[in-house]
Motif scaffolding. Structure first.
Motif, PDB file in Angstrom:
ATOM      1  N   ASP A  83      -3.993   2.515  -1.662  1.00  0.00           N
ATOM      2  CA  ASP A  83      -3.684   2.399  -3.092  1.00  0.00           C
ATOM      3  C   ASP A  83      -2.300   2.948  -3.428  1.00  0.00           C
ATOM      4  OD1 ASP A  83      -5.327   4.791  -2.346  1.00  0.00           O
ATOM      5  OD2 ASP A  83      -4.754   5.450  -4.357  1.00  0.00           O
ATOM      6  N   TRP A  86      -0.127  -0.063  -3.868  1.00  0.00           N
ATOM      7  CA  TRP A  86      -0.912  -1.009  -4.658  1.00  0.00           C
ATOM      8  C   TRP A  86      -0.158  -2.291  -4.998  1.00  0.00           C
ATOM      9  CZ3 TRP A  86       0.804  -2.142  -9.599  1.00  0.00           C
ATOM     10  CH2 TRP A  86       1.733  -1.257 -10.172  1.00  0.00           C
ATOM     11  N   LYS A 111      -4.168   5.020  -7.528  1.00  0.00           N
ATOM     12  CA  LYS A 111      -4.548   3.933  -8.439  1.00  0.00           C
ATOM     13  C   LYS A 111      -5.927   3.411  -8.058  1.00  0.00           C
ATOM     14  CE  LYS A 111      -2.658  -0.331 -10.469  1.00  0.00           C
ATOM     15  NZ  LYS A 111      -2.527   0.218 -11.838  1.00  0.00           N
ATOM     16  N   MET A 113      -8.172   0.733  -7.353  1.00  0.00           N
ATOM     17  CA  MET A 113      -8.031  -0.681  -7.008  1.00  0.00           C
ATOM     18  C   MET A 113      -9.276  -1.498  -7.337  1.00  0.00           C
ATOM     19  SD  MET A 113      -4.961  -0.516  -6.227  1.00  0.00           S
ATOM     20  CE  MET A 113      -4.751  -2.280  -5.955  1.00  0.00           C
ATOM     21  N   HIS A 120     -12.883  -0.187  -3.791  1.00  0.00           N
ATOM     22  CA  HIS A 120     -12.160   1.059  -3.531  1.00  0.00           C
ATOM     23  C   HIS A 120     -13.170   2.201  -3.538  1.00  0.00           C
ATOM     24  CE1 HIS A 120      -8.369   3.674  -4.541  1.00  0.00           C
ATOM     25  NE2 HIS A 120      -8.970   4.049  -3.426  1.00  0.00           N
TER      26      HIS A 120
END
Length: 354
Positions: A83, A86, A111, A113, A120
């Motif tokens: 991530d 990303w 982040k 995802m 994630h």
């Protein structure tokens, strides 16, 4: 208990569907012991994945094109904080169309995802401060999905030990000791899991990514803990690295830079082996309150390992900020790494932030 609570919010069916699906499947995993062990657990039950070891989360343009050229139907990033890249993941998803992308990780989240149509998984979604290595995450996922993974509990425990995940994985380690008496305690045992972790780490130290691939192959092949102890190549690698560590630690006592005013220790390794992480961890066992920075010159630049066992300084944040614009860095609160081109600039930033 934390893992069981965490998994309640995880899309387990989506993970299983991705792992069981047909087609071309790629497994991108971290080239350390935790990465090898978590990947071995996955491949015990899903052997049709093509494994690719990586030293970190950076997705260079060349590697991005390699992934795209393979036209995979599924890509799993395991023990890799993908991530952090990303934007590259979104490019990957756009260019590959219907590809399923899953990230099973335990590093600091940059982040989510899941919001971009990916899977994630990370215990830090439940608690930001938790430290549960990927080997424990992968084990619990397979266990909850009713796969017969308990006989491979020792593999998960090796990954946890190698990644220093003792505090938040006590239940898993206690269960492992009950299942394999003496593997973690002082009780008599033909083989200790801490030594297994050292042997696998030595394989990576001596052979790099090839060692990470061989270690994964061996773990997938081996059925019992005894199989590890019989492997002569692993024993030989362990002995070579042990001797090198002794030599380096002796030199550390003579040439390390102790900066008492900042609780900081800096040391440069000149060994031919890829050993910065091992030495940083070993030094931390003695200097628990200090920030430890170990550096080594490589073809790509300066490879740096950072530790702070007390957690008073978040070395993950420190590595990320100090490497900005001159390389890449990051990790956990107590353990991190960086690869930078300009050591002096990195050093000045560290001194300014501590």
């Amino acid at each position: 208990m934390l893992m069981k609570n965490f998994l309640k919010s995880v899309n387990l069916k989506g993970i299983e569907n991705a792992l069981k699906s047909k087609g071309r499947k790629i497994l991108v995993y971290h080239s350390d012991v935790d990465g090898m062990c978590s990947s071995a657990l996955l491949m015990k039950f899903f052997p049709d994945f093509k494994p690719i070891p990586r030293e970190g989360p950076v997705i260079e343009e060349g590697f991005l094109e390699v992934l795209i050229s393979k036209r995979p139907d599924v890509i799993v990033f395991l023990d890799i904080p993908a991530d952090q890249e990303w934007k590259k993941l979104l490019v990957l998803k756009k260019r590959l169309g219907k590809v399923r992308i899953a990230i099973i990780d335990h590093h600091i989240i940059e982040k989510d995802m899941n919001e971009s149509g990916m899977i994630h998984v990370n215990p830090r979604f439940e608690s930001k401060e938790v430290y549960v290595p990927a080997s424990a995450v992968m084990y619990e996922i397979l266990n909850v999905l009713k796969y017969p993974v308990k006989k491979f509990l020792w593999i998960s425990a090796v990954g946890v030990i190698a990644d220093y995940g003792f505090e938040d994985c006590k239940e898993l380690l206690e269960e492992c000791e009950k299942t394999f008496p003496g593997s973690l305690s002082d009780k008599p045992s033909p083989f200790k899991l801490s030594k297994v972790a050292e042997m696998l780490s030595a394989l990576i130290t001596l052979r790099g990514l090839k060692g990470a691939k061989l270690g994964l192959d061996l773990l997938v092949k081996f059925e019992t803990l005894k199989d590890i102890g019989k492997h002569r190549d692993l024993r030989d690698c362990h002995e070579k690295v042990r001797k090198e560590i002794e030599s380096i630690m002796e030199d550390f006592g003579k040439h390390a830079e102790f900066m008492s005013g900042k609780n900081l220790i800096i040391y440069e390794i000149k060994s031919k082996l890829n050993i910065t992480s091992i030495i940083a961890t070993k030094i931390t066992d003695t200097y628990k309150n200090e920030v430890i920075i170990i550096r080594k010159k490589s073809r790509q630049g300066w490879k740096i390992s950072l530790r702070c066992q007390s957690g008073k300084t978040n070395v993950g944040d420190l590595a990320k900020k100090a490497s900005l614009g001159i390389g890449s860095g990051g990790g956990h609160q107590k353990s991190a790494g960086a690869l930078v081109k300009d050591w002096e600039k990195f050093r000045k930033r560290v001194l300014k932030q501590i």
